[in-house]
Design a protein around this motif. Structure first.
Motif, PDB file in Angstrom:
ATOM      1  N   GLY A  45      -1.274  10.906 -23.410  1.00 36.70           N
ATOM      2  CA  GLY A  45      -0.414  10.582 -22.282  1.00 36.70           C
ATOM      3  C   GLY A  45      -0.634  11.528 -21.122  1.00 36.70           C
ATOM      4  N   THR A  46      -0.481  11.040 -19.896  1.00 38.97           N
ATOM      5  CA  THR A  46      -0.809  11.845 -18.716  1.00 38.97           C
ATOM      6  C   THR A  46       0.316  11.933 -17.697  1.00 38.97           C
ATOM      7  OG1 THR A  46      -1.782   9.974 -17.515  1.00 38.97           O
ATOM      8  CG2 THR A  46      -3.248  11.228 -18.991  1.00 38.97           C
ATOM      9  N   PHE A  47       1.516  11.483 -18.047  1.00 39.96           N
ATOM     10  CA  PHE A  47       2.646  11.562 -17.132  1.00 39.96           C
ATOM     11  C   PHE A  47       2.863  13.014 -16.694  1.00 39.96           C
ATOM     12  CE2 PHE A  47       7.452  11.934 -16.849  1.00 39.96           C
ATOM     13  CZ  PHE A  47       7.539  11.412 -15.567  1.00 39.96           C
ATOM     14  N   GLN A  48       3.031  13.214 -15.390  1.00 40.63           N
ATOM     15  CA  GLN A  48       3.279  14.517 -14.757  1.00 40.63           C
ATOM     16  C   GLN A  48       2.055  15.445 -14.735  1.00 40.63           C
ATOM     17  OE1 GLN A  48       6.862  15.848 -16.876  1.00 40.63           O
ATOM     18  NE2 GLN A  48       8.114  15.163 -15.149  1.00 40.63           N
ATOM     19  N   LEU A  49       0.908  14.970 -15.195  1.00 37.79           N
ATOM     20  CA  LEU A  49      -0.318  15.766 -15.085  1.00 37.79           C
ATOM     21  C   LEU A  49      -1.066  15.320 -13.830  1.00 37.79           C
ATOM     22  CD1 LEU A  49      -1.665  15.712 -18.762  1.00 37.79           C
ATOM     23  CD2 LEU A  49      -0.156  17.388 -17.681  1.00 37.79           C
ATOM     24  N   ARG A  50      -1.442  16.286 -12.997  1.00 39.60           N
ATOM     25  CA  ARG A  50      -2.152  15.958 -11.759  1.00 39.60           C
ATOM     26  C   ARG A  50      -3.216  17.004 -11.459  1.00 39.60           C
ATOM     27  NH1 ARG A  50       2.478  14.016  -7.370  1.00 39.60           N
ATOM     28  NH2 ARG A  50       3.382  12.350  -8.648  1.00 39.60           N
ATOM     29  N   GLY A  51      -4.127  16.624 -10.590  1.00 36.43           N
ATOM     30  CA  GLY A  51      -5.130  17.542 -10.101  1.00 36.43           C
ATOM     31  C   GLY A  51      -6.007  18.114 -11.199  1.00 36.43           C
ATOM     32  N   GLU A  52      -6.349  19.386 -11.043  1.00 39.55           N
ATOM     33  CA  GLU A  52      -7.255  20.040 -11.977  1.00 39.55           C
ATOM     34  C   GLU A  52      -6.699  20.051 -13.392  1.00 39.55           C
ATOM     35  OE1 GLU A  52      -8.961  22.990 -14.486  1.00 39.55           O
ATOM     36  OE2 GLU A  52      -6.944  23.185 -13.623  1.00 39.55           O
ATOM     37  N   GLU A  53      -5.381  20.191 -13.514  1.00 40.26           N
ATOM     38  CA  GLU A  53      -4.769  20.185 -14.850  1.00 40.26           C
ATOM     39  C   GLU A  53      -5.015  18.859 -15.558  1.00 40.26           C
ATOM     40  OE1 GLU A  53      -0.468  21.306 -16.886  1.00 40.26           O
ATOM     41  OE2 GLU A  53      -0.476  20.143 -15.022  1.00 40.26           O
ATOM     42  N   ALA A  54      -4.864  17.759 -14.830  1.00 40.34           N
ATOM     43  CA  ALA A  54      -5.084  16.438 -15.414  1.00 40.34           C
ATOM     44  C   ALA A  54      -6.544  16.250 -15.808  1.00 40.34           C
ATOM     45  CB  ALA A  54      -4.657  15.351 -14.433  1.00 40.34           C
ATOM     46  N   SER A  55      -7.475  16.658 -14.950  1.00 45.69           N
ATOM     47  CA  SER A  55      -8.901  16.520 -15.255  1.00 45.69           C
ATOM     48  C   SER A  55      -9.287  17.359 -16.463  1.00 45.69           C
ATOM     49  CB  SER A  55      -9.741  16.931 -14.044  1.00 45.69           C
ATOM     50  OG  SER A  55      -9.496  16.090 -12.945  1.00 45.69           O
ATOM     51  N   ARG A  56      -8.810  18.614 -16.481  1.00 44.27           N
ATOM     52  CA  ARG A  56      -9.149  19.509 -17.583  1.00 44.27           C
ATOM     53  C   ARG A  56      -8.585  18.998 -18.905  1.00 44.27           C
ATOM     54  NH1 ARG A  56      -5.852  22.830 -19.642  1.00 44.27           N
ATOM     55  NH2 ARG A  56      -4.556  22.951 -17.760  1.00 44.27           N
ATOM     56  N   ALA A  57      -7.309  18.580 -18.894  1.00 44.94           N
ATOM     57  CA  ALA A  57      -6.683  18.096 -20.122  1.00 44.94           C
ATOM     58  C   ALA A  57      -7.358  16.821 -20.621  1.00 44.94           C
ATOM     59  CB  ALA A  57      -5.197  17.852 -19.890  1.00 44.94           C
ATOM     60  N   THR A  58      -7.755  15.948 -19.694  1.00 45.23           N
ATOM     61  CA  THR A  58      -8.462  14.723 -20.084  1.00 45.23           C
ATOM     62  C   THR A  58      -9.788  15.061 -20.757  1.00 45.23           C
ATOM     63  OG1 THR A  58      -7.449  13.452 -18.293  1.00 45.23           O
ATOM     64  CG2 THR A  58      -9.476  12.577 -19.252  1.00 45.23           C
ATOM     65  N   GLN A  59     -10.538  15.969 -20.155  1.00 42.89           N
ATOM     66  CA  GLN A  59     -11.809  16.369 -20.750  1.00 42.89           C
ATOM     67  C   GLN A  59     -11.591  16.983 -22.131  1.00 42.89           C
ATOM     68  OE1 GLN A  59     -14.181  19.027 -18.343  1.00 42.89           O
ATOM     69  NE2 GLN A  59     -15.687  19.374 -19.960  1.00 42.89           N
ATOM     70  N   GLN A  60     -10.596  17.852 -22.261  1.00 42.32           N
ATOM     71  CA  GLN A  60     -10.309  18.475 -23.557  1.00 42.32           C
ATOM     72  C   GLN A  60      -9.911  17.434 -24.593  1.00 42.32           C
ATOM     73  OE1 GLN A  60      -7.290  21.333 -22.486  1.00 42.32           O
ATOM     74  NE2 GLN A  60      -8.787  22.973 -22.146  1.00 42.32           N
ATOM     75  N   ALA A  61      -9.073  16.485 -24.184  1.00 41.95           N
ATOM     76  CA  ALA A  61      -8.636  15.449 -25.113  1.00 41.95           C
ATOM     77  C   ALA A  61      -9.835  14.645 -25.638  1.00 41.95           C
ATOM     78  CB  ALA A  61      -7.628  14.525 -24.438  1.00 41.95           C
ATOM     79  N   MET A  62     -10.732  14.274 -24.753  1.00 41.52           N
ATOM     80  CA  MET A  62     -11.899  13.513 -25.171  1.00 41.52           C
ATOM     81  C   MET A  62     -12.790  14.342 -26.094  1.00 41.52           C
ATOM     82  SD  MET A  62     -11.546  10.494 -23.886  1.00 41.52           S
ATOM     83  CE  MET A  62      -9.750  10.694 -23.989  1.00 41.52           C
TER      84      MET A  62
END
Length: 279
Positions: free
Chosen positions: A14-31
């Protein structure tokens, strides 16, 4: 009635409230940890950030299940088609695996106004056409009550493949679950830990703590597993790599699913949006 095809993966990042670099980094880590399903929405304003994280991960687009959602200010046929096109562009993809109407009401429209019904039915027609055009592979809804679903089913041959709603032991929506099961609409749980207002009360719930101790897992893992057991699919958000890994482990670590039963609590305490007043 025609059913929207396909079942859902059991756990979504889930990505609610994640934006910018935090969202990109967390997405990459999740994958990189092994997630292969991601949930976003146009109203989250992070679709471009997610696309960057997916690209950086090196995981092929066809191996990732991507959900996005139509915002309340995008309701209506023309707006919905335009919004979907924009989401595809921001996510750098030619299709979505699942597209949801995020909310039964329209922005800046009184809750009691009949315009809410008219606009969401127009939006659903747009999703039907998007399916035919190959822009999306599944169509669904989010935060719909039983009566919202009844109205949609009465006007369309296409059955939503999913209704994504708040679901956890303190918000066990039994009537909605029964209705969706009867009409082959999969329920997907969001906020399995509650919103910030309810996280601590859920994590300290006596039944949750008992299951946590018996299984040797965290209270958060118990709640996520409960959601997956109850409806088959859950959306869990974190930007912390350790918690991301812990959440993903819920698909494997439980040996005795019956020990995670916390359904003795039948309260309906909504910590998130309440759609019951939308006409």
């Amino acid at each position: 009635m025609e059913e929207a095809a396909g079942s859902l993966p059991p756990l979504f990042f889930g990505t609610f409230q994640l934006r910018g670099e935090e969202a990109s980094r967390a997405t990459q880590q999740a994958m990189e940890l092994g997630y292969r399903a991601i949930d976003t929405a146009s109203i989250y304003r992070n679709e471009e950030d997610i696309a960057m994280g997916l690209a950086a991960s090196g995981v092929r687009r066809e191996d990732v299940f991507i959900t996005s959602k139509l915002a309340p200010n995008e309701q209506g046929y023309s707006k919905a088609m335009s919004a979907l096109t924009s989401s595809l562009q921001r996510l750098n993809t030619s299709y979505l695996d699942l597209y949801l109407i995020h909310w039964p009401g329209a922005a800046k429209t009184p809750l009691e106004s009949p315009a809410n019904k008219r606009l969401r039915l127009e939006s659903w027609q747009a999703l039907e056409d998007a399916l035919k055009l190959g822009m999306i592979r599944r169509a669904g809804v989010s935060n719909f009550c039983v009566r919202h679903l009844q109205e949609l089913l009465a006007c369309s041959e296409l059955v939503p493949c999913v209704n994504q709603v708040e679901l956890h032991p303190a918000c066990f929506q039994e009537e909605l679950l029964r209705f969706c099961e009867a009409h082959k609409v999969q329920v997907q749980a969001y906020s399995p830990l509650g919103s910030p207002a309810g996280v601590q009360s859920l994590l300290s719930n006596a039944d949750v703590l008992r299951a946590s101790k018996e299984e040797g897992v965290s209270a958060a893992q118990v709640l996520i597993r409960w959601a997956m057991q109850t409806c088959g699919s859950a959306v869990a958000r974190s930007s912390n790599e350790q918690r991301l890994a812990e959440n993903l482990e819920t698909t494997q670590v439980f040996e005795h699913d019956e020990s995670t039963d916390t359904q003795g609590n039948r309260l309906v305490t909504k910590y998130c949006w309440d759609p019951s007043g939308v006409a």
